[in-house]
Design an enzyme around this catalytic site. Structure first.
Site, mmCIF file in Angstrom:
data_model
loop_
_atom_site.group_PDB
_atom_site.id
_atom_site.type_symbol
_atom_site.label_atom_id
_atom_site.label_comp_id
_atom_site.label_asym_id
_atom_site.label_seq_id
_atom_site.Cartn_x
_atom_site.Cartn_y
_atom_site.Cartn_z
ATOM 1 C CG HIS A 152 -2.006 -1.042 1.136
ATOM 2 N ND1 HIS A 152 -3.312 -0.736 0.848
ATOM 3 C CD2 HIS A 152 -1.973 -2.381 1.260
ATOM 4 C CE1 HIS A 152 -4.038 -1.838 0.813
ATOM 5 N NE2 HIS A 152 -3.248 -2.864 1.066
ATOM 6 C CG ASP A 354 0.081 9.432 0.631
ATOM 7 O OD1 ASP A 354 -0.075 8.268 1.025
ATOM 8 O OD2 ASP A 354 -0.597 10.396 1.036
HETATM 9 C C1 GDG Z 1 -2.135 3.890 3.339
HETATM 10 C C2 GDG Z 1 -1.127 4.568 2.386
HETATM 11 C C3 GDG Z 1 -2.833 4.453 0.569
HETATM 12 C C4 GDG Z 1 -8.504 9.864 8.145
HETATM 13 N N1 GDG Z 1 -8.893 10.585 9.216
HETATM 14 C C5 GDG Z 1 -10.109 10.166 9.541
HETATM 15 C C6 GDG Z 1 -10.479 9.167 8.641
HETATM 16 N N2 GDG Z 1 -9.471 9.000 7.803
HETATM 17 C C7 GDG Z 1 -9.480 8.049 6.680
HETATM 18 C C8 GDG Z 1 -9.589 8.782 5.358
HETATM 19 C C9 GDG Z 1 -9.036 7.737 4.401
HETATM 20 C C10 GDG Z 1 -8.016 7.012 5.267
HETATM 21 O O1 GDG Z 1 -8.291 7.328 6.631
HETATM 22 C C11 GDG Z 1 -6.605 7.497 4.973
HETATM 23 O O2 GDG Z 1 -6.192 6.908 3.772
HETATM 24 P P1 GDG Z 1 -4.976 7.480 2.937
HETATM 25 O O3 GDG Z 1 -4.922 6.746 1.667
HETATM 26 O O4 GDG Z 1 -5.156 8.946 2.743
HETATM 27 O O5 GDG Z 1 -3.668 7.287 3.825
HETATM 28 P P2 GDG Z 1 -3.016 6.130 4.780
HETATM 29 O O6 GDG Z 1 -3.781 5.968 6.034
HETATM 30 O O7 GDG Z 1 -1.606 6.565 4.969
HETATM 31 O O8 GDG Z 1 -3.093 4.774 3.939
HETATM 32 C C12 GDG Z 1 -1.864 5.367 1.336
HETATM 33 C C13 GDG Z 1 -3.712 3.669 1.530
HETATM 34 O O9 GDG Z 1 -2.926 2.976 2.514
HETATM 35 C C14 GDG Z 1 -4.567 2.631 0.781
HETATM 36 O O10 GDG Z 1 -3.784 1.774 0.038
HETATM 37 O O11 GDG Z 1 -3.644 5.257 -0.256
HETATM 38 O O12 GDG Z 1 -0.947 5.946 0.426
HETATM 39 O O13 GDG Z 1 -0.238 5.408 3.121
HETATM 40 O O14 GDG Z 1 -10.023 6.811 4.047
HETATM 41 O O15 GDG Z 1 -10.909 9.138 5.130
HETATM 42 N N3 GDG Z 1 -11.669 8.541 8.689
HETATM 43 C C15 GDG Z 1 -12.519 8.915 9.671
HETATM 44 N N4 GDG Z 1 -12.220 9.872 10.586
HETATM 45 C C16 GDG Z 1 -11.034 10.527 10.561
HETATM 46 O O16 GDG Z 1 -10.779 11.390 11.393
HETATM 47 N N5 GDG Z 1 -13.705 8.321 9.746
#
Ligand code: GDG
Length: 478
Positions: A152, A354
């Site tokens: 990921h 990222d």
């Molecule tokens: C890894 C990789 C890759 C965040 N704050 C809250 C909340 N979130 C949710 C967001 C989103 C998720 O968390 C974050 O996903 P990201 O993709 O932006 O980043 P990572 O956590 O670092 O994920 C990344 C991912 O895996 C998938 O393969 O895209 O590059 O680093 O869904 O909405 N959700 C809620 N409250 C929050 O305060 N409910």
């Protein structure tokens, strides 16, 4: 597609935990096909072996990490070595022999648990950087099934890999999978570069690499969100999440509080925007940044830095009736998140590195197509490889981000609509259901336990072989 699907991830989704698109998509595949999800349980359960935490519509088997595994395998090698290494922060890597030992030992222990429930014909789908040696450990236990990995996070640069205590282990671990799925084409190129630097590797034009007695396929599968479900949630009327405190105009940021997300750069850029461009306007930056991995030093430091920065910028610019940065260091409910995205004028994604960044896709999916907000997107987030009509910025360049904020807040409606349409096409083309089925189809198509000469003939028949040296008959998949 024969056999059950066995998903293995570091954490198992538990009842009551909020379900992101990935969990939902894997849940759907497992429900449809039958199978097992295996992962560590955050709190309870016996320390030995797997224990069942659910069996309908598929089996969920958990295991418990010991205190030492949590400290050395999880916080140590996974999050203080691999995480910074893959995100171009080798300066934060902390090498300790016990980390690597525990990482390998925990994967070995997990492999024996996975092997104990695996039946012939099952396919195993391993997720993420915590479990890179899992296939190698399973192979040494004689597990011949098809095993896929999805990483990921970004694939590390070759130069950064040399920081590892045993850099050549990386290629060996990966080669024990049948399919290595990566987020972007750039990640695939870096992975192939690593194999190219190793004299043991030979290459096929379709992206397969022969390494020792194994053949591994390397391909990008950009992950996505459940776009329809997210859009519906954003469109469903709800109580105003801001209540009486709704800002007139705001920019949204949503990130786990991680040093890879470029949050200090973002806060400084917003301060710069206020200084240079905001004349006559009072926009807010609403930053939701729930804490993660707080016991790791680098995370403690960035938490302090953000508190200091938001305090300073607010001190310089706030009025009695306006606070420019609303910094929320807590998670907020997913249902509320969709509505908060929808009414934002812009979204700031400033990752320094990222894998993909799902927040960018969620923001786009939540917008009203007739009056959409603008996505300001770091060039270094995986999503930027395809979402080229977002306002792309260099997150290291504070002046560039400040200018993009000004441009976003002044962008004419037609321009916003055109950019949004293009970004929405990307969100739809990479929907998480499509992602899951593409990955599983590719795993299914992997040749599995064939001899090298079988594979050679198969690829030649497809006209796909080049630079392939026919070697002595060996068996693949042991
Ligand atoms: C890894 C990789 C890759 C965040 N704050 C809250 C909340 N979130 C949710 C967001 C989103 C998720 O968390 C974050 O996903 P990201 O993709 O932006 O980043 P990572 O956590 O670092 O994920 C990344 C991912 O895996 C998938 O393969 O895209 O590059 O680093 O869904 O909405 N959700 C809620 N409250 C929050 O305060 N409910």
């Amino acid at each position: 597609m024969a056999g059950r699907l066995i998903v293995v991830s570091n954490r198992i989704p538990t009842e009551g935990a909020s379900s992101g698109g990935l969990v939902v998509a894997l849940h759907d595949s497992l429900s449809e096909r039958g199978g097992i999800w295996i992962g560590a349980h955050p709190d309870d359960g016996p320390e030995d072996g797997l224990f069942e935490i659910g069996s309908e519509p598929y089996q969920r088997l958990a295991f418990r990490l010991s205190k030492s595994e949590y400290e050395n395998y999880y916080l140590g090698f996974s999050n203080s070595v691999l995480w910074p290494l893959c995100h171009r922060r080798s300066d934060l890597v902390q090498l300790k022999p016990v980390y690597m030992e525990s990482y390998e030992a925990t994967n070995r222990r997990l492999a024996s648990m996975v092997a104990s429930v695996t039946e012939p014909g099952d396919q195993i789908w391993v997720h993420d950087y915590h479990l890179l040696p899992l296939a190698s450990e399973l192979r040494s236990l004689g597990v011949n099934n098809k095993i896929g990995l999805f990483l990921h996070i970004p694939f590390p640069a070759l130069a950064d890999l040399s920081i590892l205590p045993d850099p050549s282990a990386f290629a060996h671990w990966l080669a024990c999978f049948d399919l290595v799925g990566l987020q972007t084409r750039a990640d695939t190129a870096r992975c192939l570069e690593m194999f190219r630097s190793d004299p043991r590797a030979e290459f096929f034009q379709d992206g397969s690499v022969k390494f020792g007695d194994r053949l591994v396929r390397i391909k990008s599968f950009p992950i996505g969100i459940a776009a329809d479900r997210f859009r519906t949630r954003a469109e469903t009327p709800q109580d105003d999440p801001f209540g009486a405190e709704r800002p007139q105009e705001y920019i949204i940021g949503v990130d786990r509080l991680d040093y890879t997300k470029g949050l200090p750069h973002r806060f400084r850029a917003f301060g710069e925007y206020l200084k240079r461009y905001a004349e006559g306007r009072r926009p807010c930056l609403v930053q939701i940044a729930p804490p993660t991995r707080e016991v790791v030093d680098a995370y403690r430091q960035i938490t302090e830095e953000l508190e200091e920065l938001s305090g300073r910028i607010n001190g310089q610019h706030a009025e009695l009736d306006w606070t420019p940065i609303r910094y929320i260091h807590r998670p907020i409910a997913r249902d509320r998140l969709a509505g908060v995205y929808r009414s934002a004028s812009a979204c700031l994604v400033t990752s320094l590195a990222d894998g993909m960044n799902l927040v960018a896709k969620e923001f786009i999916a939540a917008q009203d197509p007739d009056d959409p907000g603008v996505l300001i997107l770091s060039r270094f987030a995986g999503v930027a490889e395809d979402m080229t009509d977002a306002l792309l910025v260099n997150p290291y360049d504070v002046a560039d981000i400040a200018q993009a904020i000004d441009k976003a807040l002044n962008m004419p409606l037609e321009d916003r609509k055109t950019r949004h349409r293009s970004c929405r096409d990307v969100v739809e083309a990479t929907d998480v259901d499509i992602w899951t089925s593409n990955y599983l189809a590719a795993l299914d198509a992997c040749p599995g336990s064939l001899s090298v000469s079988d594979i050679f003939d198969r690829l030649q028949r497809r006209g796909a072989s080049e630079n392939v040296t026919r070697k002595k008959e060996t068996t693949i998949g042991r």
